[in-house]
Design a protein around this motif. Structure first.
Motif, mmCIF file in Angstrom:
data_model
loop_
_atom_site.group_PDB
_atom_site.id
_atom_site.type_symbol
_atom_site.label_atom_id
_atom_site.label_comp_id
_atom_site.label_asym_id
_atom_site.label_seq_id
_atom_site.Cartn_x
_atom_site.Cartn_y
_atom_site.Cartn_z
ATOM 1 N N LEU B 9 -12.874 11.139 -49.887
ATOM 2 C CA LEU B 9 -11.850 10.436 -49.115
ATOM 3 C C LEU B 9 -11.218 11.369 -48.103
ATOM 4 O O LEU B 9 -10.928 10.993 -46.979
ATOM 5 N N PHE B 10 -11.033 12.608 -48.487
ATOM 6 C CA PHE B 10 -10.454 13.589 -47.577
ATOM 7 C C PHE B 10 -11.462 14.697 -47.333
ATOM 8 O O PHE B 10 -12.263 15.021 -48.206
ATOM 9 N N LEU B 11 -11.374 15.249 -46.127
ATOM 10 C CA LEU B 11 -12.409 16.201 -45.741
ATOM 11 C C LEU B 11 -11.791 17.557 -45.492
ATOM 12 O O LEU B 11 -10.595 17.672 -45.229
ATOM 13 N N GLU B 12 -12.643 18.571 -45.526
ATOM 14 C CA GLU B 12 -12.156 19.885 -45.160
ATOM 15 C C GLU B 12 -11.918 19.913 -43.658
ATOM 16 O O GLU B 12 -12.393 19.052 -42.921
ATOM 17 N N ARG B 13 -11.207 20.918 -43.235
ATOM 18 C CA ARG B 13 -10.714 20.956 -41.876
ATOM 19 C C ARG B 13 -11.821 20.821 -40.830
ATOM 20 O O ARG B 13 -11.700 20.076 -39.866
ATOM 21 N N ARG B 19 -15.172 14.916 -37.087
ATOM 22 C CA ARG B 19 -15.051 13.448 -37.053
ATOM 23 C C ARG B 19 -14.134 12.997 -35.932
ATOM 24 O O ARG B 19 -14.412 12.007 -35.256
ATOM 25 N N ARG B 20 -13.034 13.744 -35.744
ATOM 26 C CA ARG B 20 -12.109 13.345 -34.681
ATOM 27 C C ARG B 20 -12.756 13.529 -33.316
ATOM 28 O O ARG B 20 -12.563 12.750 -32.415
ATOM 29 N N SER B 82 -23.075 21.572 -32.263
ATOM 30 C CA SER B 82 -23.584 22.348 -33.395
ATOM 31 C C SER B 82 -23.582 21.507 -34.671
ATOM 32 O O SER B 82 -24.515 21.551 -35.465
ATOM 33 N N GLN B 83 -22.532 20.704 -34.824
ATOM 34 C CA GLN B 83 -22.442 19.862 -36.025
ATOM 35 C C GLN B 83 -23.521 18.781 -36.022
ATOM 36 O O GLN B 83 -24.136 18.503 -37.042
ATOM 37 N N ILE B 84 -23.729 18.182 -34.831
ATOM 38 C CA ILE B 84 -24.749 17.128 -34.746
ATOM 39 C C ILE B 84 -26.108 17.713 -35.101
ATOM 40 O O ILE B 84 -26.904 17.109 -35.815
#
Lengths: 908, 90
Positions: B9-13, B19-20, B82-84
């Motif tokens: 439900l909550f993610l690391e920073r 995501r934002r 990089s994340q993608i």
């Protein structure tokens, strides 16, 4: 001043240079070199620049000169689409890659159940829509040549100083040659055409630099700097914002739609894409390119209007402005830029269209007329390649003839817009197909037909002018005299700009009929399957099962694949598939998964619909499992069935668990009873043993015992031995009874005799007298049973009463009666009775009522119960009598049988 | 955009930021479109020239918005690529 011949020489050199670059790129790709460049995002972005055709290069300035900033909408639309890559293009690219889509027609046909009808429809529309555009490119090249020629000869603007038809012809020939050479080298369209891609990337750089060079020359060379240029712009006739709102929105929308739907854009965006990440890079790089391309359009237009003589064609300001200023090198560079724009567009558009025509029109016809040709040996590839080359020839000649017939008239921008309007009709079917699972083939066909018909009627035909394609009367009074069907005022809506009018009506009615027909039609299983795969492309990119290929022999598939893919490629593919199936040698099994993979591989060469048709020829004509998939798709039914099965299973499990629990409880109880029985027995045996041992030790070891003591000790030993013997007798008796090993003897006698016998026997052994109260008159009941055993029970009960009755004057009342063939005997004493908590236990082995003393082993009542049970009667304690009372009920006549089955455990 | 069962439900920073950024990527075209549709509000007078927007302003506005969109898009690419890439590998 450059001469026309010089220009042509430079142009030829440039073309030779392009051929060399394309050739080098192909060579490098074959050797596996230069991937960093050939597969780089830069080349991908630059290849997108075929969006900027000669219409952009020359036409934008003309457009700006005529309608101000409106031209920029043609670039804003694609920029929005690229910036919003995440929404549409990402999906398209993923679908294109995972389904090996070859063209926009292939995508639409594949989405709607691999429908050939749709493929043909879209291909035809694309050819009709794009042909004017190709003509436009030829026109722009000849126009630009004529500018140089007129500058050379001093002819009046508008005259035809060169033979335009001949020039256009040679340009067309050159383009055909290039496209055939580099566009049909490999059959698999998913493999990039490296030669073509690198050539159009070079051309993209050339046209950008050319336009920027002209722009910089105009702003800094002619206008004298940015501020002066801006001031000049504000002073010019187009110095104010005067774009109509409707056109601004409609044209932006139209350009965005066309950017997605144009076959050539689809080719470079989706088909030639080989890395999804390039899309995001292009999402900023391509808008940047477009921005640079349109940056100097307005200054060039303004300065051109200012400097060039009245009546000059504003479409050619890019060329004529440097020429009029004596900048012939710059003009030549600009010419090369325009030439690049035109040629790159024609090459890619022709490539895309020829793939569509060959895959969706020529191949199906060839398949239909050559029955079973797929199974024959021989290479099909040359057929496909030939059909593609012929298609290229056909499309370029169509463009050429359109150019000749239209006579090169009309402003460039107008033709471009019309072309955009035509291909934009694909948008509802395309977007509906990738976002809405409910979109059906019938909906798509209806929407496309409605939209396309409206486009022809409101945009294409009126563009030829009143009296050409449509009569003036039609413009005035509507089609067939129906006022509502006027091409520029449909349904009586007048006062709209013709372009806005056409775009709004065609796209909205297209979308509406697409949605309505989809809502009221039912898709075929194949459509539903493909729809689910396209819409949920990111959830499961895995291919769906489609074929039950039990009939298709791998050999047939191999033969066919070799003919289409080429022998080495097909063999490599089959080997890889066999490895996937973990077969070390031989052909892979024709599993549905394998056939599906093969179909996709073929689809990359000949399109989804054709590949599907080819495989179905071999596999038996139908993808049978699609019918099964319909049931699979019926998820709710399946879920229901599954859950009811689960319910049944869980109920069965609960039942079994309960049974097991009961059995376990019984076993535990039994084991408990056995333990307590053993411990009781050992205890009962040990007590007399202990006293026998002690007294016999005293007798043996003690000195000086007097005779009385000896006698007393010996008699203790004796009585204990008797007790022990009795105990063992009882145990034996009980065990025999319980095991059902007892033999019962049928005897007959009266109850009276029995009771007499019992009382006599009991009284003889009694230490204490007890008064027996009998009612002899009722005792004359004839019995047929094992009388000896029954007497044993009576003796036991009477003895118990003698021993344990607590009253001072012990008295035993015996009452008998006969009810319905059952004898009831009550034996009630006048003692204190048995405590309620002990009553349950009195019939158990070794149970003695606490506080009663006595020497019994506690087996008497257990034996009694066993005997009575054997005689098919019951014995029970009478709870509501004043003393201790027992009631025996047994049948008057008992047929004695041997019963041996009863075991101790069973009884428990 | 569905949250699959099992995702926290909550993610690391880092994931949160990613995501934002992806939210911004999705939102950007609409913002850019809104800016480019602003000219619809500008007055169009065929004759009276005093109130209309001068062409130089219009040019600066349209191309300014264009450049801003390109820069924003570039920044978002730098922050998400990089994340993608990792997601594609994973």
């Amino acid at each position: 001043m450059v001469s026309l011949n010089q220009l042509i020489a430079v142009c030829l050199l440039y073309v030779i240079g392009l051929f060399a670059v394309a050739f080098a790129a192909e060579r490098a790709a074959v050797r596996g070199h230069g991937d960093w460049l050939l597969r780089s995002p830069l080349v991908y972005t630059l290849s997108l620049s075929i969006y900027c055709t000669a219409w952009t290069f020359y036409g934008a300035v003309g457009y700006a000169a005529r309608s101000g900033l409106e031209f920029v909408t043609i670039y804003l639309g694609p920029s929005i689409v690229m910036i919003g890559w995440w929404w549409i293009l990402r999906r398209l690219v993923r679908i294109g890659r995972s389904h090996r889509v070859t063209s926009v027609a292939d995508l639409i046909s594949s989405r709607y159940g691999k429908s050939n009808l749709l493929a043909i429809l879209v291909t035809t529309m694309a050819v009709i829509g794009v042909t004017p555009y190709i003509a436009l490119q030829l026109q722009s090249v000849t126009l630009s040549l004529s500018i140089f020629a007129s500058a050379e000869t001093g002819a009046a603007p508008g005259a035809d100083p060169i033979n335009s038809a001949q020039a256009a012809f040679w340009v067309a020939v050159g383009l055909t040659l290039f496209t055939v050479l580099f566009g049909t080298r490999n059959l698999n369209v998913n493999e990039r055409h490296h030669g073509v891609v690198i050539a159009i990337a070079v051309e993209a750089v050339v046209k950008l630099l050319a336009l920027l060079a002209v722009g910089i020359f105009v702003v800094w060379g002619l206008a004298g700097g940015i501020d002066e240029a801006m001031a000049q712009i504000d002073r010019s006739p187009m110095g104010h914002w005067q774009v109509e709102g409707g056109r601004w929105v409609a044209l932006t929308l139209l350009a965005a739609a066309a950017f997605i739907c144009l076959p050539r854009m689809f080719q470079v965006l989706v088909v030639e894409n080989d890395d999804e990440r390039h899309l995001q890079i292009a999402s900023w790089a391509f808008p940047l390119y477009l921005m640079l391309m349109s940056l100097f359009v307005v200054p060039i237009a303004v300065v051109g209007l200012d400097l060039l003589p009245e009546g000059s064609n504003p479409d050619l300001f890019v060329l004529s402005l440097p020429l009029s200023q004596g900048q012939s090198n710059l003009a030549m560079f600009a010419f090369l830029g325009g030439f690049s724009s035109a040629t790159s567009m024609v090459i890619v558009a022709t490539l895309a269209l020829s793939t569509m025509v060959s895959n969706h029109i020529v191949m199906p016809i060839w398949l239909a007329y050559g029955q079973n040709t797929v199974q024959q040996s021989g290479d099909v590839r040359h057929v496909v390649i030939l059909s593609r080359r012929l298609s290229i020839l056909l499309i370029i000649s169509l463009g050429y003839f359109y150019y000749r017939l239209s006579g090169g008239g009309g402003a460039l921008a107008a033709i471009g817009t019309i072309s955009f309007g035509g291909v934009a009709q694909f948008l509802p079917a395309l977007l509906g197909g990738i976002f809405w699972r409910g979109a059906t083939r019938i909906g798509a066909v209806t929407g496309l037909c409605v939209g396309f018909a409206l486009w022809i009627f409101t945009m294409l035909l009126p563009s030829f002018g009143a009296g050409a394609a449509l009569s003036a009367a039609t413009f005035e009074q509507g089609l067939f005299g129906i006022v509502w069907l006027r091409p520029e005022a449909l349904f009586g809506v007048r006062g709209l700009d013709p372009t806005v009018h056409a775009v709004i009506w065609s796209l909205s009615l297209n979308t509406l009929s697409f949605i309505l027909a989809s809502l009221f039609s039912f898709p075929s299983p194949m459509e539903r399957l493909q729809g689910a795969q396209f819409v949920n492309i990111f959830d499961h990119s895995s291919p769906a099962r489609g074929w039950t290929a039990s009939v298709a022999a791998s050999e047939d598939l191999m033969i066919m694949a070799q003919r289409i893919l080429g022998a080495p490629e097909a063999q490599a593919f089959f080997r890889a598939q066999a490895r996937l199936q973990e077969k070390s040698e031989g052909l892979p099994e024709p599993t549905p998964r394998f056939v599906q993979a093969l179909e996709r591989e073929l689809a990359a060469s000949v399109g989804a619909a054709t590949a599907h048709a080819m495989v179905s020829q071999l596999v038996g004509g139908a993808s049978v499992s699609v019918q099964d998939l319909l049931a699979v798709a019926d998820e709710s039914a399946q879920m229901l069935e599954y859950s009811s099965q689960l319910e049944i299973k869980s109920r069965a499990l609960t039942d079994t668990a309960a049974k097991l629990r009961r059995a376990n409880e019984k076993l535990t109880q039994l084991s408990h009873q056995k333990d307590s029985f053993l411990s009781q027995i050992s205890h009962e045996l040990r007590t007399p043993m202990t006293s026998i041992r002690s007294f016999s030790e005293i007798l043996r070891d003690a000195k000086g015992l007097n005779p009385e003591e000896k006698t007393r000790y010996a008699s203790i030993i004796h009585s204990e031995t008797i007790r022990l013997t009795r105990l063992l007798d009882d145990l034996l008796d009980l065990s025999v009874l319980e095991n059902g090993e007892v033999t019962l003897n049928q005897q007959s006698g009266t109850l009276q005799e029995l009771l007499d016998r019992a009382i006599t026997t009991a009284s003889a052994a009694a230490t204490r007298a007890i008064v027996i109260d009998r009612n002899r008159s009722t005792e004359n009941i004839q019995l047929e049973t094992d009388l000896d055993r029954l007497v044993q029970v009576f003796i036991n009960l009477i003895t118990n009463a003698q021993k344990y009755c607590g009253a001072e004057q012990p008295e035993l009342k015996i009452r008998t009666r006969l009810i319905n063939g059952c004898v009831e005997v009550d034996l009630i004493d006048n003692g204190t009775g048995i405590e309620p908590e002990s009553r349950d236990l009195i019939f158990e082995k070794f149970s003695r009522v606490p506080g009663q003393g006595g020497e019994g082993a506690g087996l008497g009542l257990a034996i009694c119960r066993e005997i009575i049970t054997r005689l098919q009667g019951t014995i029970g304690y009478m709870p509501d009598t004043p003393g201790t009372g027992f009631r025996i009920t047994l049948p008057q006549t008992h047929s004695v049988q041997e019963r041996k089955t009863k075991t101790l455990i069973d009884q428990a | 955009m569905n949250r699959y069962p099992g995702t926290p439900l909550f993610l690391e920073r880092r994931s949160y930021r990613f995501r934002r950024m992806m939210d911004a990527v999705r939102l950007l075209p609409f913002i850019v479109l809104a800016f480019w549709m602003v000219p619809l509000l500008w007055p169009v007078h065929e004759t009276a020239t005093a109130e209309t927007v001068p062409m130089s302003h219009a040019l600066r506005y349209i191309f300014g918005a264009w450049l801003a969109a390109v820069i924003l898009c570039f920044v978002l690419w730098r922050r998400t690529s990089s994340q993608i890439e990792q997601e594609n590998k994973g």
